[in-house]
Write a protein that holds these residues in place. Structure first.
Motif, mmCIF file in Angstrom:
data_model
loop_
_atom_site.group_PDB
_atom_site.id
_atom_site.type_symbol
_atom_site.label_atom_id
_atom_site.label_comp_id
_atom_site.label_asym_id
_atom_site.label_seq_id
_atom_site.Cartn_x
_atom_site.Cartn_y
_atom_site.Cartn_z
ATOM 1 N N VAL A 33 0.846 -1.204 0.000
ATOM 2 C CA VAL A 33 0.000 0.000 0.000
ATOM 3 C C VAL A 33 0.878 1.250 0.000
ATOM 4 O O VAL A 33 0.587 2.235 -0.694
ATOM 5 N N GLY A 34 1.977 1.209 0.753
ATOM 6 C CA GLY A 34 2.925 2.323 0.735
ATOM 7 C C GLY A 34 3.524 2.545 -0.645
ATOM 8 O O GLY A 34 3.701 3.686 -1.081
ATOM 9 N N ALA A 35 3.805 1.453 -1.351
ATOM 10 C CA ALA A 35 4.341 1.567 -2.713
ATOM 11 C C ALA A 35 3.308 2.165 -3.660
ATOM 12 O O ALA A 35 3.647 2.973 -4.536
ATOM 13 N N VAL A 36 2.045 1.793 -3.501
ATOM 14 C CA VAL A 36 0.982 2.384 -4.333
ATOM 15 C C VAL A 36 0.867 3.878 -4.037
ATOM 16 O O VAL A 36 0.703 4.697 -4.957
ATOM 17 N N ALA A 37 0.977 4.269 -2.771
ATOM 18 C CA ALA A 37 0.923 5.694 -2.417
ATOM 19 C C ALA A 37 2.083 6.449 -3.064
ATOM 20 O O ALA A 37 1.912 7.565 -3.570
ATOM 21 N N ALA A 38 3.260 5.848 -3.082
ATOM 22 C CA ALA A 38 4.412 6.477 -3.732
ATOM 23 C C ALA A 38 4.190 6.589 -5.238
ATOM 24 O O ALA A 38 4.581 7.586 -5.856
ATOM 25 N N ALA A 39 3.541 5.583 -5.829
ATOM 26 C CA ALA A 39 3.226 5.638 -7.261
ATOM 27 C C ALA A 39 2.268 6.782 -7.557
ATOM 28 O O ALA A 39 2.410 7.481 -8.572
ATOM 29 N N VAL A 40 1.295 6.999 -6.678
ATOM 30 C CA VAL A 40 0.345 8.104 -6.848
ATOM 31 C C VAL A 40 1.075 9.440 -6.779
ATOM 32 O O VAL A 40 0.834 10.341 -7.592
ATOM 33 N N VAL A 41 1.982 9.576 -5.817
ATOM 34 C CA VAL A 41 2.749 10.815 -5.693
ATOM 35 C C VAL A 41 3.573 11.058 -6.949
ATOM 36 O O VAL A 41 3.668 12.180 -7.442
ATOM 37 N N SER A 42 4.141 10.001 -7.484
ATOM 38 C CA SER A 42 4.968 10.136 -8.691
ATOM 39 C C SER A 42 4.119 10.423 -9.929
ATOM 40 O O SER A 42 4.431 11.327 -10.699
ATOM 41 N N GLY A 43 3.053 9.642 -10.110
ATOM 42 C CA GLY A 43 2.262 9.740 -11.340
ATOM 43 C C GLY A 43 1.347 10.942 -11.402
ATOM 44 O O GLY A 43 1.273 11.621 -12.423
ATOM 45 N N PHE A 44 0.613 11.213 -10.331
ATOM 46 C CA PHE A 44 -0.370 12.281 -10.357
ATOM 47 C C PHE A 44 0.182 13.635 -9.930
ATOM 48 O O PHE A 44 -0.261 14.674 -10.397
#
Length: 143
Positions: A33-44
């Protein structure tokens, strides 16, 4: 071909999810879940590498700090519905054959059980009601 950082985070989250399924370690799910949150920060939000790592660390740590104690509490609780011999502990029984420290027979939950007295100095006579305090194998320990 250059892969964006958010895609790497999602690949990492998927790998952590697979590891979660294989090992059944819930902490890996929280890291995913932390990795998905980091992906959101990077992508969006277009966050840089430092922001991504910080979000990953903060979200993962927060989930582990909050969810793990709750899960441990739930795991430690006894089931609400006792079954098997656990359901017989605390029940009352009627003495069928004199019960003492060496043995005897009781009627417990409609069945005849071998029994022995918890207190080695006590004896219980036929017809007397006793409380079942424990079950050891096929023997009820009574008082």
């Amino acid at each position: 071909m250059d892969i964006d950082a958010w895609l790497w985070w999602l690949i990492g989250a998927a790998a952590l999810g697979i590891a979660l399924v294989i090992t059944a370690m819930p902490e890996l799910g929280m890291l995913a879940v932390g990795a998905v949150a980091a992906a959101v920060v990077s992508g969006f939000f277009g966050g840089g590498a430092v922001a991504q790592v910080v979000v990953f660390a903060v979200v993962s740590t927060a989930l582990i700090a909050v969810v793990r104690p709750i899960a441990n509490r739930h795991r430690a609780q006894r089931p609400q519905l006792a079954t098997g011999v656990d359901a017989l502990k605390g029940k009352q029984a009627v003495v069928l054959e004199r019960v003492d420290a060496s043995g005897g027979r009781i009627k417990l939950a409609g069945e005849v059980w071998s029994a022995r007295a918890l207190d080695t100095a006590r004896t219980y006579d036929v017809g007397q009601e006793v409380d079942v305090v424990d079950i050891e194998g096929a023997t009820a320990i009574v008082m």
